[in-house]
Design an enzyme around this catalytic site. Structure first.
Site, PDB file in Angstrom:
ATOM      1  CE1 TYR A 144      -2.926   2.739   0.846  1.00  0.00           C
ATOM      2  CE2 TYR A 144      -1.726   3.294   2.697  1.00  0.00           C
ATOM      3  CZ  TYR A 144      -2.641   3.810   2.099  1.00  0.00           C
ATOM      4  OH  TYR A 144      -2.877   4.761   1.738  1.00  0.00           O
TER       5      TYR A 144
HETATM    6  N1  UFG Z   1      -5.611  -0.222  16.513  1.00  0.00           N
HETATM    7  C1  UFG Z   1      -5.841  -0.143  18.127  1.00  0.00           C
HETATM    8  N2  UFG Z   1      -6.710  -1.130  17.752  1.00  0.00           N
HETATM    9  C2  UFG Z   1      -7.981  -1.302  16.534  1.00  0.00           C
HETATM   10  C3  UFG Z   1      -7.279  -0.125  15.503  1.00  0.00           C
HETATM   11  C4  UFG Z   1      -6.090   0.278  15.881  1.00  0.00           C
HETATM   12  O1  UFG Z   1      -4.996  -0.682  18.692  1.00  0.00           O
HETATM   13  O2  UFG Z   1      -9.021  -1.915  16.608  1.00  0.00           O
HETATM   14  C5  UFG Z   1      -3.885   0.669  16.939  1.00  0.00           C
HETATM   15  C6  UFG Z   1      -3.469   0.317  16.027  1.00  0.00           C
HETATM   16  O3  UFG Z   1      -2.621  -0.599  16.050  1.00  0.00           O
HETATM   17  C7  UFG Z   1      -2.880   1.644  15.564  1.00  0.00           C
HETATM   18  C8  UFG Z   1      -3.526   3.050  16.069  1.00  0.00           C
HETATM   19  O4  UFG Z   1      -4.683   2.132  16.672  1.00  0.00           O
HETATM   20  O5  UFG Z   1      -1.383   1.774  16.553  1.00  0.00           O
HETATM   21  C9  UFG Z   1      -4.332   3.297  14.936  1.00  0.00           C
HETATM   22  O6  UFG Z   1      -4.838   2.632  13.751  1.00  0.00           O
HETATM   23  P1  UFG Z   1      -5.124   2.843  12.619  1.00  0.00           P
HETATM   24  O7  UFG Z   1      -6.408   1.855  11.804  1.00  0.00           O
HETATM   25  O8  UFG Z   1      -6.496   3.869  13.183  1.00  0.00           O
HETATM   26  O9  UFG Z   1      -4.675   3.800  12.098  1.00  0.00           O
HETATM   27  P2  UFG Z   1      -3.508   3.137  11.112  1.00  0.00           P
HETATM   28  O10 UFG Z   1      -2.176   4.674  11.821  1.00  0.00           O
HETATM   29  O11 UFG Z   1      -3.135   1.757  10.960  1.00  0.00           O
HETATM   30  O12 UFG Z   1      -3.343   3.665   9.306  1.00  0.00           O
HETATM   31  C10 UFG Z   1      -3.373   5.366   9.272  1.00  0.00           C
HETATM   32  C11 UFG Z   1      -4.375   5.480   8.304  1.00  0.00           C
HETATM   33  C12 UFG Z   1      -4.839   4.235   7.270  1.00  0.00           C
HETATM   34  C13 UFG Z   1      -3.431   3.853   6.026  1.00  0.00           C
HETATM   35  C14 UFG Z   1      -1.814   3.449   7.284  1.00  0.00           C
HETATM   36  C15 UFG Z   1      -1.510   3.232   6.247  1.00  0.00           C
HETATM   37  O13 UFG Z   1      -5.453   5.457   8.595  1.00  0.00           O
HETATM   38  O14 UFG Z   1      -5.734   4.709   5.832  1.00  0.00           O
HETATM   39  O15 UFG Z   1      -2.239   4.885   7.882  1.00  0.00           O
HETATM   40  O16 UFG Z   1      -0.144   3.639   6.921  1.00  0.00           O
HETATM   41  F1  UFG Z   1      -4.077   2.679   5.097  1.00  0.00           F
END
Ligand code: UFG
Length: 333
Positions: A144
């Protein structure tokens, strides 16, 4: 045709794209939403017209460009599930990289020389004391993110060869909802932290699983920079205005510059909603960097952009209002 002209918004029916359409309409542009509606929603297209189509369909793109003669393209279209990209990389390279190439060639052949690209922070994570600037080396750790970086390279090359002027907006964690409650986040499946925690607060889910609490951070959970979706939309309008006045190609990071841990987000939700959120600690999620916090200084200096809705309570509060509306809709459906 609106006062300032037409902008083709690829992915305008999505969460961030629809907010950008609203901001564009407010600024006097006519957003032309081009969306396959695979992940986007027809209800999110309120600043018409909606032209249904896939960016992989060059003939359809050309048809819409010929009909509306947009002065610029704003590109939000992408599959964005990191885990999915690891198991099905071809889908990500075809749609995110190949689809973007289609869009760029359609721009070139349609004499459109302004382009705004939604990228994201494509690094494998930094210690929490370091703020990520556009100069920070990028180490994509999944298809991605790699597909996003490929498009950034294409933009540079199209600029050199064809005079395309582009603004790449590399954002951190989009969050919140339109403060007027007209549009907000709705993914299927939902993987993002804030809507999941809100669902747990409203009883739509029994608990939130915290993906790892053994990271090298103050409370052991991952740190992210949550940026309000209306602030992101505003940056997109500022990018178009800059291109309209002749600005050259540039890349900006968009974030608040402050990191919040998973536990801090859960506390903010409990504070805003007045409800207790049940949590469980699970294993780390594959591919999660421990900390991603931006430095958006360049966007402030050059685009004259600054987040207006940076307070966590504001971001979470709007998202909560929106999630209650969604819950009511789900119950009526
Ligand atoms: N998290 C949890 N539990 C959950 C969901 C998320 O602990 O049920 C944690 C994740 O591990 C992370 C944090 O919350 O540490 C944020 O997670 P998100 O999924 O909300 O966001 P990300 O940082 O993973 O995602 C971001 C963007 C996405 C993109 C991704 C790629 O929001 O759209 O970065 O880099 F795809």
């Amino acid at each position: 045709m609106s006062d300032r002209g037409n902008i083709l918004v690829a992915g305008g029916a999505g969460y961030i794209g629809s907010n950008a359409c609203k901001a564009l309409a407010r600024a006097g542009y006519l957003p032309i939403t081009f969306d396959s509606l695979v992940h986007g929603h027809e209800w999110a297209v309120k600043w018409v017209p909606l032209k249904r189509g896939d960016i992989l369909d060059r003939a359809r793109l050309d048809q819409v460009i010929t009909q509306y003669r947009p002065s610029a393209i704003m590109h939000f279209t992408a599959f964005a599930y990191v885990g999915d990209s690891l198991t099905d990389p071809g889908k990500y390279y075809r749609n995110n990289a190949g689809g973007s190439l289609n869009l760029l060639e359609a721009a070139r052949d349609g004499d459109i020389n302004q382009f705004v690209f939604s990228s994201n922070c494509a690094t494998d994570g930094m210690p929490d004391r370091i703020r990520i600037t556009v100069e920070t080396p990028q180490h994509p750790i999944n298809p991605y993110r790699a597909s996003k970086l490929m498009v950034e390279r294409m933009l540079t090359d199209f600029g050199t060869a064809h005079g395309l002027r582009s603004v790449t907006l590399s954002y951190f964690n989009a969050a919140g909802a339109d403060p007027d409650g007209e549009i907000g986040e709705h993914h299927d499946p939902e993987t993002h932290l804030i809507p999941i925690v809100l669902d747990a607060a409203s009883g739509q889910r029994p608990h939130v699983t915290i993906f790892g609490d053994d990271y090298d951070t103050p409370d052991g959970t991952c740190i992210r920079d949550y940026i309000d979706v209306s602030d992101l939309a505003d940056a997109h309008v500022k990018a178009i205005l800059a291109l309209d006045t002749g600005a050259g190609s540039q890349t900006f990071n968009l974030g608040n510059g402050t990191g919040f841990s998973v536990r801090a987000v859960i506390e903010a939700v409990e504070h805003v909603t007045g409800k207790k959120v049940q949590t469980k600690v699970g294993p780390r999620r594959l591919g999660d960097p421990l900390s991603l916090v931006s430095s958006a200084d360049a966007a402030g200096r050059i685009l004259l952009w600054s987040p207006q809705r940076a307070a966590t309570d504001t971001i979470v509060g709007d998202a909560w209002t929106w999630s209650l509306d969604l819950t009511a809709e789900r119950m009526m459906a």
